[in-house]
Design an enzyme around this catalytic site. Structure first.
Site, PDB file in Angstrom:
ATOM      1  N   VAL A   1       0.802  -1.226   0.000  1.00 22.75           N
ATOM      2  CA  VAL A   1       0.000   0.000   0.000  1.00 22.75           C
ATOM      3  C   VAL A   1       0.830   1.270   0.000  1.00 22.75           C
ATOM      4  O   VAL A   1       0.307   2.350  -0.206  1.00 22.75           O
ATOM      5  CB  VAL A   1      -0.992   0.052   1.178  1.00 22.75           C
ATOM      6  N   GLY A   2       2.111   1.145   0.241  1.00 20.28           N
ATOM      7  CA  GLY A   2       2.893   2.371   0.254  1.00 20.28           C
ATOM      8  C   GLY A   2       4.367   2.071   0.330  1.00 20.28           C
ATOM      9  O   GLY A   2       4.771   0.986   0.758  1.00 20.28           O
ATOM     10  N   GLU A   3       5.163   3.022  -0.112  1.00 18.45           N
ATOM     11  CA  GLU A   3       6.596   2.829  -0.033  1.00 18.45           C
ATOM     12  C   GLU A   3       7.258   4.137   0.356  1.00 18.45           C
ATOM     13  O   GLU A   3       6.968   5.184  -0.225  1.00 18.45           O
ATOM     14  CB  GLU A   3       7.130   2.344  -1.387  1.00 18.45           C
ATOM     15  N   GLY A   4       8.067   4.072   1.367  1.00 20.49           N
ATOM     16  CA  GLY A   4       8.787   5.269   1.796  1.00 20.49           C
ATOM     17  C   GLY A   4      10.271   5.075   1.584  1.00 20.49           C
ATOM     18  O   GLY A   4      10.688   4.099   0.960  1.00 20.49           O
TER      19      GLY A   4
ATOM     20  N   ALA B   1      11.043   2.159   4.124  1.00 16.44           N
ATOM     21  CA  ALA B   1      10.125   1.067   4.409  1.00 16.44           C
ATOM     22  C   ALA B   1       9.088   0.890   3.315  1.00 16.44           C
ATOM     23  O   ALA B   1       8.798   1.804   2.553  1.00 16.44           O
ATOM     24  CB  ALA B   1       9.424   1.330   5.730  1.00 16.44           C
ATOM     25  N   VAL B   2       8.558  -0.322   3.262  1.00 17.67           N
ATOM     26  CA  VAL B   2       7.436  -0.617   2.388  1.00 17.67           C
ATOM     27  C   VAL B   2       6.310  -1.070   3.297  1.00 17.67           C
ATOM     28  O   VAL B   2       6.546  -1.802   4.253  1.00 17.67           O
ATOM     29  CB  VAL B   2       7.777  -1.766   1.417  1.00 17.67           C
ATOM     30  N   VAL B   3       5.107  -0.597   3.039  1.00 13.59           N
ATOM     31  CA  VAL B   3       3.995  -0.998   3.902  1.00 13.59           C
ATOM     32  C   VAL B   3       3.067  -1.956   3.147  1.00 13.59           C
ATOM     33  O   VAL B   3       2.697  -1.712   2.003  1.00 13.59           O
ATOM     34  CB  VAL B   3       3.201   0.229   4.396  1.00 13.59           C
TER      35      VAL B   3
ATOM     36  N   ASP C   1       6.696  15.033  15.637  1.00 12.67           N
ATOM     37  CA  ASP C   1       6.200  15.158  14.261  1.00 12.67           C
ATOM     38  C   ASP C   1       4.678  15.047  14.216  1.00 12.67           C
ATOM     39  O   ASP C   1       4.128  14.297  13.412  1.00 12.67           O
ATOM     40  CB  ASP C   1       6.857  14.125  13.346  1.00 12.67           C
TER      41      ASP C   1
END
Lengths: 336, 303
Positions: free
Chosen positions: A30-33, A36-38, A146
């Site tokens: 669902v996401g990649e930063g 990290a990958v989620v 944050d």
């Protein structure tokens, strides 16, 4: 004749559940930063939906990433209904995996969704949950550093949970210098803008004050274009700090009284937040005090009259949800 | 047969390396916090692993590297490794994950240094204000006590097992107590026993001001009786309170003494001793080398 052997079943030693890897399924990315990958997935034994943050290791020159370490470090310590739950941590040969509870929505999405109407009760409820979560962090001497709508996630049952502890750190050693380059710009407290090396939970309280304003305005309250502009935007809205309202402010490393703006009058604030009651304004003013030592802490905020006056805070399950988006009809059609 | 290390040998061996952690951290001028966390990681690692699986040398460096990151004292792997002899970046980075796993991903460690500082402040509040309680104790005396207690912690608490057995404030008090029993005991007595008459009065007044909160205000008729009852209750209450205070004090002192005893049990390990163990350990880590050696010897004998 065989003698019946009563074989007593082997008593299992403390049952070692297999490697945690097998206990979770990764189903959809669902996401990649940056680090990290989620994935979405399930806890196999319980069928519980979960999110897995797979942290890449071995790609950074200096080993495990600092934010990942911080996140693990602090989430391991915190258990609270308004802080994201770290369900488990496990490792695969090349990755560190954080198993987190699944939180499908966040406050930013709701604020931007113009079809959703917020009542004062809704805002009160979200504020209350945010403050409870941060109170728990602060009383454990952990700064979040944050806070922003994007990091306030919403569970399916409506509970708000503080997430993303990648910038968190422990508070309490007066000898240590802290970095002032923390918190997303729009939510950054004035002492950070001035480069303070020592600060407290008050920086998180400021962020919450700005989020409170954003919940009422439905647009970011202090959207600075860059770090210099952020100072200008902040002081235009809330007045330029002087030695009188904030003793010793001029000794902060990056202090400069650019343009001196006057403090906003009560009436000015009333006009700015037309929906706010007097108590709501009181709380907002306390949260956005320029002088961090005058800003209210989480305890005082939670005990504020705003939370006991009517309307009551909305029950989490009755809080507004994301409206059905335009892409969704497609999905619906497919179902039909 | 490979002769494996006995648990005692393993413990001795680890003690030797624990001291190296302190040396390593001092070499990099790392803050105390990093030093203590690294030592804690190292000890915890070998609760679940053996020196016969992982040689302590690189584990030690990995613990220091990881602790530095965890305590916000980042040092790049290159500059870290450059300063260490015979260690490559890969050695440490490969182990980092294994160490983290052995720690069960728990990185936050509470150390006795912070409560020690807290006690230093509270000693001042209790023993010096409003006026000094002991004629020969001043801020300087307490500052000196604090510094020596810090040294005590470095010497005894970092390497011993006390961190597994006592809470950080207990260890901090043990350091104070063992450094200066007279002052620390006076502090504890004032804190727990309200030893001074003056203080006793304060308690009494306090008790009278807030009558037992458990006795609910009954109806007006019984109120008069209530007052009489309350007074005697306050008295016996007070005795019970004094009694429990004494118990608390005694338990605490017993705990502190036990802590001191255990902290000081660690025997310094000599280099020779650990070299001996190191040899044994080498073959446990590299069984193949031992086999090769035996085969060679057998081959020689046959000739």
């Amino acid at each position: 004749m065989s003698t019946p052997v009563v074989a007593s079943p082997p008593v299992p030693l403390k049952k070692r559940s297999g490697p945690a890897t097998h206990n979770y399924s990764k189903e959809r990315k669902v996401g990649e930063g940056t680090y990290a990958v989620v994935y979405l997935g399930h806890q196999v034994t319980t069928g519980r939906e979960i999110a897995i943050k797979e942290i890449k290791t071995g790609i950074f020159k200096d080993g495990l990433d600092m934010s990942a370490l911080r996140e693990v470090k602090y989430l391991q310590e915190l258990r609270h209904p308004n802080v994201i739950e770290l369900v488990d941590v496990f490792s695969t040969p090349h990755n560190l995996n954080l198993v987190l509870e699944l939180l499908p929505c966040d406050l930013e999405v709701l604020i931007k969704d113009k079809e959703v109407v917020f009542t004062m009760g809704d805002i009160k409820s979200w504020m209350l949950m945010t403050l409870r979560g941060i109170h728990h962090c602060h009383r454990n001497f952990i700064l979040h550093r944050d806070l922003k709508p994007n990091n306030l996630l919403i569970a399916p049952d409506g509970q708000l949970k503080i997430a993303d502890f990648g910038l968190a750190r422990a508070l309490g050693n007066p000898n240590e210098d802290l970095s002032s380059n923390v918190v997303t710009r729009w939510y950054r407290a004035p002492e950070l803008l001035f480069g303070a090396k020592h600060y407290t939970g008050a920086i998180d309280m400021w962020s919450i004050g700005i989020i409170f304003a954003e919940l009422m305005l439905r647009v970011p309250y202090l959207p600075g274009k860059d770090d210099v502009d952020q100072l200008d935007v902040t002081f235009k809205a809330l007045g330029t700090p002087t030695e009188q309202i904030w003793p010793n402010v001029s000794s902060l490393p990056m202090y400069n009284a650019l343009t001196v703006y006057a403090q906003p009058s009560r009436q000015e604030l009333r006009n700015r937040f037309s929906a706010a009651t007097e108590k709501a304004l009181d709380l907002m003013i306390m949260l956005t005090q320029l002088d961090p030592s005058r800003r209210c802490d989480s305890t005082r905020a939670l005990l504020h009259d705003f939370f006991t006056e009517l309307p009551r805070p909305t029950e989490p399950r009755d809080l507004p949800k994301k409206s059905i988006k335009k892409e969704e009809p497609d999905a619906k059609r497919r179902k039909i | 047969m490979i002769s494996l290390l006995t648990p005692e040998e393993e413990a001795t061996y680890l003690d030797f390396y624990s001291n190296n952690i302190i040396k390593t951290c001092n070499f990099f001028k790392m803050p105390t916090q990093v030093k203590l966390t690294a030592a804690s990681f190292f000890k915890k690692f070998y609760l679940v692993n053996s020196v016969m699986e992982y040689h302590p040398k690189n584990i030690l460096y990995t613990c220091v590297f990881l602790a530095a990151k965890s305590e916000n004292y980042f040092i790049s792997i290159d500059s870290f490794v450059r300063a260490l002899q015979g260690t490559e970046a890969a050695h440490i980075l490969d182990l980092e994950f294994i160490v983290l796993q052995s720690l069960k991903f728990t990185l936050l460690v509470h150390h006795p240094v912070r409560p020690l500082y807290g006690f230093f402040l509270d000693f001042q509040a209790v023993l010096l204000h409003p006026e000094p309680v002991m004629y020969d104790v001043s801020v300087d005396t307490l500052g000196n006590l604090y510094n020596r207690a810090k040294d005590w912690l470095n010497e005894h608490a970092v390497t011993s097992d006390v961190t597994f057995l006592f809470t950080p404030p207990q260890i901090a008090l043990a350091a104070m107590y063992d450094t200066d029993k007279r002052i620390t005991d006076r502090y504890l007595k004032r804190k727990f026993l309200k030893e001074d008459k003056e203080k006793l009065n304060v308690i009494k007044e306090g008790d009278e001001e807030q009558p037992d909160q458990n006795t609910e205000p009954q109806n007006e008729e019984s109120e008069k009786q209530g007052v009489v009852k309350e007074e005697s209750e306050t008295n016996s209450h007070h005795n019970i309170k004094l009694h429990t205070q004494r118990e608390h004090y005694e338990t605490l002192v017993r705990t502190i003494r036990k802590c001191i005893k255990i902290a000081k049990e660690v025997k310094p390990t000599t280099r020779e001793e650990s070299k001996e163990i190191d040899k044994k350990c080498f073959f446990a880590l590299n069984p193949k080398k031992l086999i090769d050696k035996r085969i060679k010897r057998l081959a020689l004998e046959e000739k």
